[in-house]
Design a protein around this motif. Sequence first.
Motif, PDB file in Angstrom:
ATOM      1  N   VAL A   1      -2.459  -4.734  -8.609  1.00 37.80           N
ATOM      2  CA  VAL A   1      -3.595  -4.246  -7.818  1.00 37.80           C
ATOM      3  C   VAL A   1      -4.629  -3.652  -8.760  1.00 37.80           C
ATOM      4  N   SER A   2      -5.863  -3.563  -8.306  1.00 40.45           N
ATOM      5  CA  SER A   2      -6.971  -3.234  -9.196  1.00 40.45           C
ATOM      6  C   SER A   2      -7.065  -1.760  -9.549  1.00 40.45           C
ATOM      7  N   ASP A   3      -6.718  -0.887  -8.608  1.00 37.64           N
ATOM      8  CA  ASP A   3      -6.916   0.538  -8.869  1.00 37.64           C
ATOM      9  C   ASP A   3      -5.998   1.378  -7.989  1.00 37.64           C
ATOM     10  N   ALA A   4      -6.119   2.709  -8.133  1.00 40.52           N
ATOM     11  CA  ALA A   4      -5.237   3.633  -7.414  1.00 40.52           C
ATOM     12  C   ALA A   4      -5.402   3.498  -5.904  1.00 40.52           C
ATOM     13  N   GLN A   5      -6.630   3.336  -5.422  1.00 38.47           N
ATOM     14  CA  GLN A   5      -6.842   3.234  -3.983  1.00 38.47           C
ATOM     15  C   GLN A   5      -6.178   1.988  -3.414  1.00 38.47           C
ATOM     16  N   ALA A   6      -6.237   0.893  -4.153  1.00 40.90           N
ATOM     17  CA  ALA A   6      -5.579  -0.330  -3.690  1.00 40.90           C
ATOM     18  C   ALA A   6      -4.069  -0.130  -3.610  1.00 40.90           C
ATOM     19  N   ALA A   7      -3.515   0.610  -4.555  1.00 38.34           N
ATOM     20  CA  ALA A   7      -2.080   0.904  -4.520  1.00 38.34           C
ATOM     21  C   ALA A   7      -1.742   1.764  -3.312  1.00 38.34           C
ATOM     22  N   VAL A   8      -2.567   2.770  -3.035  1.00 34.73           N
ATOM     23  CA  VAL A   8      -2.344   3.636  -1.872  1.00 34.73           C
ATOM     24  C   VAL A   8      -2.388   2.819  -0.582  1.00 34.73           C
ATOM     25  N   ASP A   9      -3.374   1.964  -0.455  1.00 34.77           N
ATOM     26  CA  ASP A   9      -3.500   1.148   0.756  1.00 34.77           C
ATOM     27  C   ASP A   9      -2.262   0.277   0.956  1.00 34.77           C
ATOM     28  N   LEU A  10      -1.778  -0.337  -0.131  1.00 35.98           N
ATOM     29  CA  LEU A  10      -0.594  -1.187  -0.036  1.00 35.98           C
ATOM     30  C   LEU A  10       0.625  -0.377   0.392  1.00 35.98           C
ATOM     31  N   LEU A  11       0.832   0.750  -0.238  1.00 35.43           N
ATOM     32  CA  LEU A  11       2.007   1.573   0.050  1.00 35.43           C
ATOM     33  C   LEU A  11       1.965   2.126   1.470  1.00 35.43           C
ATOM     34  N   ARG A  12       0.807   2.582   1.883  1.00 38.41           N
ATOM     35  CA  ARG A  12       0.711   3.137   3.238  1.00 38.41           C
ATOM     36  C   ARG A  12       1.072   2.104   4.302  1.00 38.41           C
ATOM     37  N   SER A  13       0.789   0.849   4.026  1.00 37.25           N
ATOM     38  CA  SER A  13       1.062  -0.192   5.023  1.00 37.25           C
ATOM     39  C   SER A  13       2.518  -0.661   5.005  1.00 37.25           C
ATOM     40  N   GLU A  14       3.239  -0.385   3.915  1.00 34.56           N
ATOM     41  CA  GLU A  14       4.570  -0.984   3.788  1.00 34.56           C
ATOM     42  C   GLU A  14       5.731   0.001   3.639  1.00 34.56           C
ATOM     43  N   LEU A  15       5.477   1.259   3.321  1.00 38.38           N
ATOM     44  CA  LEU A  15       6.584   2.201   3.125  1.00 38.38           C
ATOM     45  C   LEU A  15       7.331   2.449   4.425  1.00 38.38           C
ATOM     46  N   ARG A  16       8.649   2.687   4.276  1.00 38.25           N
ATOM     47  CA  ARG A  16       9.472   2.984   5.447  1.00 38.25           C
ATOM     48  C   ARG A  16      10.505   4.040   5.064  1.00 38.25           C
ATOM     49  N   PRO A  17      11.108   4.696   6.040  1.00 39.58           N
ATOM     50  CA  PRO A  17      12.072   5.764   5.744  1.00 39.58           C
ATOM     51  C   PRO A  17      13.169   5.309   4.795  1.00 39.58           C
TER      52      PRO A  17
ATOM     53  N   GLY B   1      -4.889   8.601 -14.626  1.00 37.89           N
ATOM     54  CA  GLY B   1      -5.055   9.409 -13.423  1.00 37.89           C
ATOM     55  C   GLY B   1      -4.296   8.887 -12.225  1.00 37.89           C
ATOM     56  N   LEU B   2      -3.114   8.314 -12.468  1.00 36.54           N
ATOM     57  CA  LEU B   2      -2.375   7.692 -11.377  1.00 36.54           C
ATOM     58  C   LEU B   2      -1.716   8.716 -10.441  1.00 36.54           C
ATOM     59  N   GLU B   3      -1.760   9.990 -10.809  1.00 37.50           N
ATOM     60  CA  GLU B   3      -1.235  11.014  -9.899  1.00 37.50           C
ATOM     61  C   GLU B   3      -1.956  10.975  -8.551  1.00 37.50           C
ATOM     62  N   ARG B   4      -3.158  10.388  -8.538  1.00 39.77           N
ATOM     63  CA  ARG B   4      -3.911  10.272  -7.281  1.00 39.77           C
ATOM     64  C   ARG B   4      -3.139   9.491  -6.234  1.00 39.77           C
ATOM     65  N   VAL B   5      -2.332   8.531  -6.672  1.00 41.06           N
ATOM     66  CA  VAL B   5      -1.526   7.758  -5.724  1.00 41.06           C
ATOM     67  C   VAL B   5      -0.492   8.661  -5.058  1.00 41.06           C
ATOM     68  N   ALA B   6       0.247   9.404  -5.880  1.00 39.24           N
ATOM     69  CA  ALA B   6       1.278  10.284  -5.337  1.00 39.24           C
ATOM     70  C   ALA B   6       0.666  11.347  -4.430  1.00 39.24           C
TER      71      ALA B   6
END
Length: 474
Positions: A427-443, A456-461
């Motif tokens: 993925v291109s940047d931190a926001q793209a990673a966040v978008d992907l994770l938000r759509s696919e993470l599960r308990p 500056g990848l702490e922005r994802v966490a």
Amino acid sequence: MIALSLAEIADITGGRPHDIPDPAVRTGGPVVIDSRQVEPGSLFAAFEGEHVDGHDYAERAVAAGAVAVLAARPVGVPAIVVPDVEKALGALARTVVERLGTDVVALTGSAGKTSTKDLIAQVLQHHAPTVWTPGSLNNEIGLPLTALKATEDTRHLVLEMGARGIGHIAYLTGLTPPRIGLVLNVGTAHIGEFGGREAIAQAKGELVEALPAEAEGGVAVLNADDLLVRAMSARTKARTVLFGEAEDADVRATEVRMTPAGQPSFTLHTPTGCSDVTLRLYGEHHVSNALAAAAVAHVLGMPVEEIATALSGAGTLSRWRMEVTEREDGVTIVNDAYNANPESMRAALRALVAMGEAGKADGGRTWAVLGPMAELGDASLAEHDAVGRLAVRLNVSRLVAVGGREASWLQLGAYNEGSWGEESVLVSDAQAAVDLLRSELRPGDVVLVKASRSVGLERVALALLEREGGVADR
């Protein structure tokens, strides 16, 4: 800092008092380089940075309570004007440490310095008042600022030392001469600047060369499991104490095992006995860090039972280093985004896999969200490729490579190792990673976020935790 008159500071630093009505006025607060951190009695050191000149904040610092400014030029308020503020700060630190007679413990290594320093600090606090490097302020400015926090009751001063070239550690040891020197490992961090591991070993070994002789109390604490570190015993006149899992180590671990949550447990052996340890930290790599801390504590006279108790209670003091937070929905976020090199990447991936085992019964997956590793020079392509391949070999469920060229090498390594389909993605940047994770993470999922600090990848966490609301660390 200990109380010093402005006249004494001028004498120590070779400075000239300027606009000081009474040179007998004494400091009583910390030495700071940020005017926002001034307290009554502070000494404000004005540095000229790339974007900000501390001299422009001199008046504000004095108004906030600083008794004077350590400056390179007159600033219109009480100041000690010196030829070089950095060298003056170092001279001040050396004098204060010498007057206090504090035991100085210095440590260096390619990986794990800050985590180990935090462990040492927490263990030694059980023994006597201790001052230590905050975060990773381990350079020619951060180190003297830490040393100047010592007061009359400080017994132990624990200083992390970083290096980006030959001579750096030798310079730092000249500012605060250590009695105990710890070398953790020789890896590939900054290999692009050094040119090879042998040059890194040369630089790290400057620490043991600076130690006093054994007859004067000098002790070199060396990693028995790292051959380049073990060989440093020939470069020092100090007594050598070895730590590690090697059978000849003075301080070693046996019966190393992992708890279901991914925390190491082992039996700690020292020359005075043995005791069981279960760390609150995550990842087997912390066993070596804990042994290093135990070796230093042993040298300083702590009994093994007290060391084991302190280690078992120690946590993470510095931000974004294997910070583990479980969200309300059962997703676990591991923020290890402060920095990265090949060794710490491999250790973090193994820790991720160990932590993920606990969630597999509920269908949990492991996610490695990885960004570039900086300063690897000609080794960069091979090292990023190797990390991508390792993620596949460890059976990490999903690899998300974030960024440009170096990230593409991570993803390509995973692909060439057999990670196809959706198992790895670029993925291109931190926001793209966040978008992907938000759509696919599960308990039950465990997400590791790691890259060099400059990324500056702490922005994802942080984004993943802000959205859901984190709860207390696991």
